[in-house]
Design an enzyme around this catalytic site. Structure first.
Site, mmCIF file in Angstrom:
data_model
loop_
_atom_site.group_PDB
_atom_site.id
_atom_site.type_symbol
_atom_site.label_atom_id
_atom_site.label_comp_id
_atom_site.label_asym_id
_atom_site.label_seq_id
_atom_site.Cartn_x
_atom_site.Cartn_y
_atom_site.Cartn_z
ATOM 1 N N ASP A 20 27.241 -51.624 26.967
ATOM 2 C CA ASP A 20 27.820 -50.329 26.632
ATOM 3 C C ASP A 20 26.962 -49.186 27.164
ATOM 4 O O ASP A 20 25.736 -49.251 27.164
ATOM 5 C CB ASP A 20 27.938 -50.229 25.105
ATOM 6 C CG ASP A 20 28.475 -48.901 24.638
ATOM 7 O OD1 ASP A 20 29.620 -48.577 24.995
ATOM 8 O OD2 ASP A 20 27.750 -48.185 23.926
ATOM 9 N N GLU A 25 29.502 -51.048 31.679
ATOM 10 C CA GLU A 25 30.316 -49.843 31.512
ATOM 11 C C GLU A 25 29.469 -48.685 32.061
ATOM 12 O O GLU A 25 28.661 -48.102 31.351
ATOM 13 C CB GLU A 25 30.661 -49.590 30.043
ATOM 14 C CG GLU A 25 31.575 -48.393 29.870
ATOM 15 C CD GLU A 25 31.434 -47.698 28.523
ATOM 16 O OE1 GLU A 25 32.258 -46.816 28.229
ATOM 17 O OE2 GLU A 25 30.500 -48.008 27.775
#
Length: 770
Positions: A433, A486
């Site tokens: 993330d 990401e």
């Protein structure tokens, strides 16, 4: 009276000031007297009225006397070294017998362990730090170890000592790690660390390496055994080890376990080991409880399998205190959240996914952590896990702290954590993330709020080195897994190998494609002719990275609406647009990820405290959309041209991307090491086109494999009667062409048939308007 210890040493023990209580407490030799050894046993028991030593070898009992303090006891013995002695304690008129934890001096951590940990290279440090079941000198118990180098004193708290930090003080090893073996503890024991700093302030902390935690709002760690589960996925793991995931179909169903499906609070709770305790969803949803990992096996796995996804991606399942963080503010990096059951329950869930042909990816959050008092923040009374300088150590926008990637032990904590999930829970991939927030020192910072790197730049070189290390380590132990970034900027070579200077991920989310697609599909189709570049631009840079196309949870929250709500037009056009978007996505190069609820067309945004609007599946449009996704997934998995050659230029060829007047694009997808190919034609307006000519490279009959406008999906059922023969008419710089009917707001997928028997399809499956 002659004492064997001075008052200052007793004072340090009584007031939790000693760095090594083993120097004072426990059993110590006093010297030889002929053939008889003389020993002293000391104990500090703050609530004891009387203490007796029980010697099992000669069945003797020796009363202890107080020394310098009414609760500090000792006795002198003449015998061979006493082992496995016990203490009978009298307090408040009651007696209890315990083994003395300071009578067991065998450390689990070696000096080599500590050395490698200090270098940042102890890949399985989770087998050393934390709480571990052990047997020492024939006595079962739990060994505790915690990294807190700047603490003055560390104790273990729990029900076993009435949460009294005076009773189980730990010893410090090599100025780094505190350790203690406590006999007769076992699985299920709740505990915390009590940490005293040099100013005398006391902090109660959850174990950073703890394997299990209490259900929120409680925050204690729980002793767990991760080696007792019997796995059944050996064939899956071996196939994964010997395969290249980038040449396989990867279609990911992203979901949040806590809001996928709820059940009534009073429904019996099923776990791997029998009935469990219900966990309420929230104070705003008091009549509902979470499903357990065990219960999700019977609900989620058949659903995902029916839809045809190859993987599920779980929003963070590491322990977190606040439901509203969606799991992205982690306090227990080594503990699957107890909201849904025990570690063994989660192992069973992953095992069953594998037995049903479904891979498991987890979201992993090494970029930041919350400031909760029981967590990693200010862990030993200093900025231990985070940077001390807030210009490098704090995300003010998120209200969280940033790991100090330049500190060896912190980097070791994170690298080992990534490895841990693959090792102990057999996961198949991790989606990292907020990588951009890690890579840039000025991320979400104004001028003057950040510190440049050693070269004067804004790149966080320590974070980049950390990401290279974690990917290299994980791949070295577990080839065939997925590591997905990401990353929302143009940082180069994110998905390139580390040996050529890349960050080492094997996939990167294509955020640019996502934004372009949603901008394009949200506009009135009439205006799309002026924005043709939005749907073609991605192929200009497609081969700079290994891209994954993701329409994720971030696109259905914060007022953005769900997918149907983003689309223009009446209800029919909204559904048609969604079908066209996803068919284009599944035929475009790149692996795929989509968030739960998109598959049946939920109208509302995702609500973390509710569950999905499953009642919509009672209505035909939503049933048809679900069928569409099921058949789209099966098309994708059954056609190697759509997945096997995503990341090579030979896998994609435009037929025509210049017909902006009609908002039509067409292209070829080619399989790896094969002559197989499919042709995709997209019409992104509500205007159908009859006799639309598309060039193709090879003559023959082209079967209509997929038509997003088919009746069974809720479309108008326009199409090409199952397929078309080529004509010897050169077009689009191709030697042959097809005269096609393009349905409105649709995508067609055609494939050259190999023999005459393939030239027809059942009438009920064929679009019947030419």
């Amino acid at each position: 009276m002659t004492y064997t210890i001075n008052a200052d040493q007793v004072h340090q023990i009584v007031h939790n000031l000693h760095h090594d209580p083993f120097e004072v407490l426990g059993c110590h030799p006093l010297g030889d007297h002929g053939k008889v050894n003389q020993w002293v046993i000391r104990a500090y028991l703050p609530t004891a009225e009387a203490v007796t030593v029980l010697l099992p070898t000669d069945r003797r009992e020796v009363i202890m006397t107080t020394v310098h303090h009414p609760n500090f006891f000792e006795c002198v013995l003449e015998l061979e070294e006493p082992k496995n002695y016990q203490l009978r304690i009298t307090e408040n008129g009651h007696e209890r017998v315990i083994y003395d934890p300071y009578g067991f001096k065998t450390p689990k951590l070696t000096d080599f362990d500590l050395h490698v940990f200090g270098e940042g290279n102890h890949h399985r440090i989770y087998e050393k730090l934390g709480a571990h079941l052990m047997t020492v000198d024939g006595v079962k118990g739990v060994y505790f170890a915690v990294w807190a180098p700047n603490a003055r004193n560390v104790s273990i708290l729990g029900d076993f000592n009435n949460w009294d930090g005076r009773l189980h003080q730990m010893r410090k090893r090599n100025n780094m790690v505190w350790e203690l073996f406590i006999p007769e503890l076992g699985v299920g024991t709740s505990y915390k660390y009590e940490i005293k700093n040099w100013e005398g302030h006391i902090y109660e902390k959850t174990d950073p390496y703890g394997f299990y935690q209490e259900v929120r709002p409680k925050t204690a760690s729980i002793v767990a055994d991760l080696d007792g589960y019997q796995w059944h996925d050996e064939d899956w793991l071996e196939a994964r080890r010997t395969s290249d995931p980038l040449s396989k179909p990867v279609s990911v169903y992203e979901l949040h376990l806590g809001s996928w499906l709820h059940t009534a609070y009073d429904e019996p709770v099923k776990t791997l080991h029998g009935e469990g305790v219900p966990v309420e969803v929230s104070e705003w949803n008091t009549g509902a409880r979470f499903l357990t990992y065990y219960e999700l096996v019977d609900k989620l796995i058949p659903y995902v399998k029916e839809l045809g996804y190859t993987h599920i991606e779980l929003l963070p399942i590491a322990e977190h205190p606040f439901d509203g963080s969606w799991g992205y503010q982690v306090t227990g990096y080594y503990a699957p959240t107890s909201r849904f059951g025990s570690p063994e329950d989660f192992m069973y869930f992953v095992d069953q996914c594998h037995l049903n042909g479904i891979g498991v990816i987890i979201d992993w959050v090494p970029g930041h952590f919350p400031k909760d008092g029981h967590g990693l923040a200010f862990f030993d009374g200093t900025h231990l896990y985070e940077h001390g300088d807030p210009r490098k150590g704090e995300h003010k926008e998120w209200g969280t702290l940033i790991f100090n990637y330049g500190r060896n032990e912190v980097r070791n904590f994170l690298v080992a954590n990534a490895l841990f999930w693959f090792d102990k829970y057999h996961i198949d991939g991790m989606r990292v993330d907020a990588v951009a927030s890690m890579l840039y020192l000025d991320y979400c910072r104004e001028e003057g709020e950040w510190v440049a790197n050693e070269y004067g730049g804004r790149e966080n070189l320590e974070a980049a080195d950390f990401l290279r290390q974690v990917n290299s380590v994980v791949y070295s132990y577990f080839p065939g897994i997925l590591s997905i970034a990401e990353e929302s900027t143009s940082w180069p070579m994110v998905s390139w190998p580390t040996y050529v200077g890349g960050l080492g991920f094997n996939l990167k989310w294509n955020m640019g494609w996502m934004h372009d697609m949603l901008d394009y599909f949200s506009m009135d189709p009439w205006f799309r002719q002026f924005h043709q570049n939005s749907i073609t631009f991605s192929m200009w840079y497609n081969h700079s990275e290994n891209y994954m196309l993701a329409l994720s949870h971030d696109e259905v929250v914060h007022g953005k609406s769900n997918m149907l709500g983003k689309m223009p037009g009446d209800e029919w056009q909204k559904y048609a647009n969604v079908r066209a978007l996803f068919t284009y996505m599944f035929t475009h190069p790149g692996k795929k990820t989509m968030f739960m609820s998109m598959e049946f067309g939920q109208w509302s945004e995702w609500n973390v405290w509710g569950d999905l609007e499953w009642h919509l599946l009672n209505f035909p449009p939503h049933q048809q959309l679900k069928q569409f996704f099921t058949e789209l997934n099966h098309l994708y998995k059954n056609e190697p041209a759509l997945y096997s050659n995503d990341f090579d230029e030979s896998g994609f060829q435009w037929i025509d991307c210049s017909d902006n007047r009609h908002s039509v694009v067409s292209f070829i997808r080619r399989a790896k090491n094969s002559a197989e190919f499919v042709v995709t034609i997209c019409n992104f307006t509500p205007q159908p086109h009859s006799h639309y000519r598309v060039g193709v490279p090879v003559p023959g009959f082209y079967t209509e494999l997929f038509n997003s406008d088919a009746r069974q999906y809720g479309g108008s059922n326009m199409g090409n009667l199952g397929g078309k023969w080529t004509e010897e008419w050169s077009f689009h710089e191709q030697p042959y062409s097809l005269d096609l009917c393009l349905p409105p707001l649709s995508v067609l997928v055609l494939k050259l048939s190999q023999n005459a028997e393939e030239n027809t399809v059942p009438a009920e499956e064929a679009s019947n308007i030419a």
